[in-house]
Design a protein around this motif. Sequence first.
Motif, PDB file in Angstrom:
ATOM      1  N   SER A 117      60.933  43.087  -3.223  1.00 57.78           N
ATOM      2  CA  SER A 117      62.197  43.720  -2.852  1.00 57.78           C
ATOM      3  C   SER A 117      62.573  44.804  -3.863  1.00 57.78           C
ATOM      4  O   SER A 117      63.048  45.882  -3.482  1.00 57.78           O
ATOM      5  N   ALA A 118      62.356  44.533  -5.143  1.00 52.98           N
ATOM      6  CA  ALA A 118      62.654  45.531  -6.179  1.00 52.98           C
ATOM      7  C   ALA A 118      61.751  46.752  -6.041  1.00 52.98           C
ATOM      8  O   ALA A 118      62.195  47.891  -6.230  1.00 52.98           O
ATOM      9  N   VAL A 119      60.485  46.541  -5.697  1.00 52.74           N
ATOM     10  CA  VAL A 119      59.569  47.658  -5.473  1.00 52.74           C
ATOM     11  C   VAL A 119      60.056  48.497  -4.299  1.00 52.74           C
ATOM     12  O   VAL A 119      60.097  49.731  -4.373  1.00 52.74           O
ATOM     13  N   ARG A 120      60.458  47.838  -3.232  1.00 51.73           N
ATOM     14  CA  ARG A 120      60.930  48.557  -2.038  1.00 51.73           C
ATOM     15  C   ARG A 120      62.176  49.389  -2.328  1.00 51.73           C
ATOM     16  O   ARG A 120      62.353  50.470  -1.779  1.00 51.73           O
ATOM     17  N   ALA A 121      63.037  48.897  -3.217  1.00 51.54           N
ATOM     18  CA  ALA A 121      64.304  49.574  -3.512  1.00 51.54           C
ATOM     19  C   ALA A 121      64.182  50.604  -4.642  1.00 51.54           C
ATOM     20  O   ALA A 121      65.125  51.357  -4.891  1.00 51.54           O
ATOM     21  N   PHE A 122      63.051  50.663  -5.313  1.00 47.06           N
ATOM     22  CA  PHE A 122      62.883  51.527  -6.477  1.00 47.06           C
ATOM     23  C   PHE A 122      63.173  52.987  -6.134  1.00 47.06           C
ATOM     24  O   PHE A 122      62.704  53.493  -5.119  1.00 47.06           O
ATOM     25  N   ASP A 123      63.939  53.657  -7.005  1.00 49.54           N
ATOM     26  CA  ASP A 123      64.230  55.090  -6.781  1.00 49.54           C
ATOM     27  C   ASP A 123      64.459  55.853  -8.090  1.00 49.54           C
ATOM     28  O   ASP A 123      65.055  56.911  -8.094  1.00 49.54           O
ATOM     29  N   ARG A 124      63.968  55.326  -9.201  1.00 52.38           N
ATOM     30  CA  ARG A 124      64.199  55.958 -10.505  1.00 52.38           C
ATOM     31  C   ARG A 124      62.948  56.709 -10.973  1.00 52.38           C
ATOM     32  O   ARG A 124      62.374  56.388 -12.012  1.00 52.38           O
ATOM     33  N   PHE A 125      62.541  57.700 -10.253  1.00 51.88           N
ATOM     34  CA  PHE A 125      61.355  58.471 -10.606  1.00 51.88           C
ATOM     35  C   PHE A 125      61.723  59.528 -11.641  1.00 51.88           C
ATOM     36  O   PHE A 125      62.787  60.121 -11.575  1.00 51.88           O
ATOM     37  N   ASP A 126      60.823  59.718 -12.612  1.00 53.52           N
ATOM     38  CA  ASP A 126      61.037  60.778 -13.585  1.00 53.52           C
ATOM     39  C   ASP A 126      59.685  61.443 -13.880  1.00 53.52           C
ATOM     40  O   ASP A 126      58.635  60.879 -13.580  1.00 53.52           O
ATOM     41  N   PRO A 127      59.710  62.642 -14.449  1.00 55.67           N
ATOM     42  CA  PRO A 127      58.460  63.387 -14.675  1.00 55.67           C
ATOM     43  C   PRO A 127      57.455  62.662 -15.570  1.00 55.67           C
ATOM     44  O   PRO A 127      56.254  62.892 -15.464  1.00 55.67           O
ATOM     45  N   THR A 128      57.902  61.765 -16.424  1.00 58.98           N
ATOM     46  CA  THR A 128      56.983  61.033 -17.297  1.00 58.98           C
ATOM     47  C   THR A 128      56.044  60.150 -16.481  1.00 58.98           C
ATOM     48  O   THR A 128      54.845  60.098 -16.744  1.00 58.98           O
ATOM     49  N   ASP A 129      56.587  59.451 -15.498  1.00 62.60           N
ATOM     50  CA  ASP A 129      55.797  58.543 -14.668  1.00 62.60           C
ATOM     51  C   ASP A 129      55.357  59.160 -13.348  1.00 62.60           C
ATOM     52  O   ASP A 129      54.554  58.567 -12.633  1.00 62.60           O
ATOM     53  N   ASP A 130      55.903  60.318 -13.019  1.00 63.06           N
ATOM     54  CA  ASP A 130      55.644  60.928 -11.714  1.00 63.06           C
ATOM     55  C   ASP A 130      55.308  62.408 -11.892  1.00 63.06           C
ATOM     56  O   ASP A 130      55.941  63.275 -11.301  1.00 63.06           O
ATOM     57  N   SER A 131      54.310  62.685 -12.706  1.00 65.39           N
ATOM     58  CA  SER A 131      53.999  64.069 -13.077  1.00 65.39           C
ATOM     59  C   SER A 131      53.548  64.934 -11.902  1.00 65.39           C
ATOM     60  O   SER A 131      53.694  66.148 -11.941  1.00 65.39           O
ATOM     61  N   HIS A 132      53.022  64.335 -10.835  1.00 61.65           N
ATOM     62  CA  HIS A 132      52.587  65.106  -9.671  1.00 61.65           C
ATOM     63  C   HIS A 132      53.625  65.117  -8.554  1.00 61.65           C
ATOM     64  O   HIS A 132      53.397  65.690  -7.499  1.00 61.65           O
ATOM     65  N   GLY A 133      54.743  64.447  -8.765  1.00 61.03           N
ATOM     66  CA  GLY A 133      55.812  64.445  -7.767  1.00 61.03           C
ATOM     67  C   GLY A 133      55.477  63.681  -6.503  1.00 61.03           C
ATOM     68  O   GLY A 133      56.076  63.927  -5.456  1.00 61.03           O
ATOM     69  N   GLU A 134      54.554  62.722  -6.587  1.00 58.69           N
ATOM     70  CA  GLU A 134      54.139  61.972  -5.391  1.00 58.69           C
ATOM     71  C   GLU A 134      54.797  60.601  -5.290  1.00 58.69           C
ATOM     72  O   GLU A 134      54.563  59.877  -4.331  1.00 58.69           O
ATOM     73  N   GLN A 135      55.608  60.248  -6.261  1.00 65.98           N
ATOM     74  CA  GLN A 135      56.319  58.971  -6.272  1.00 65.98           C
ATOM     75  C   GLN A 135      55.375  57.809  -5.954  1.00 65.98           C
ATOM     76  O   GLN A 135      55.591  57.025  -5.044  1.00 65.98           O
TER      77      GLN A 135
END
Length: 114
Positions: free
Chosen positions: A48-66
């Motif tokens: 459920s926490a994975v499904r609700a996740f929405d805290r993307f930032d450039p450190t973990d999402d450098s290609h913008g693909e979430q």
Amino acid sequence: MAGVAALTDAARVRALNDAFRRSLTGGRVVVTVGVAALPETTHAAVLSAVRAFDRFDPTDDSHGEQDFGAVAAAGMRCFWKIDCYDHDLSFAPPDPADPTVTTPILTVMPVEEY
């Protein structure tokens, strides 16, 4: 012009990843031994926490693909990652932004198993 195409592809992959992660349909969900061994209620809370996740930032999402995140649920910290494969699950798809040739795989694991 290639930069515009890449941006468009990243946006399409991001949309596909978000739809899959939120619904857990249209791909495969894999949990490691550490998640599989959790009590059912904790296992459900983690997903459920994975499904609700929405805290993307450039450190973990450098290609913008979430396609990556870390969540905490029921006292458990987990990483999740989406990888794209062809429909045979053998290779990368020819176009990860095309759902007709791509099968997303969501893997969820306790941070200790990383």
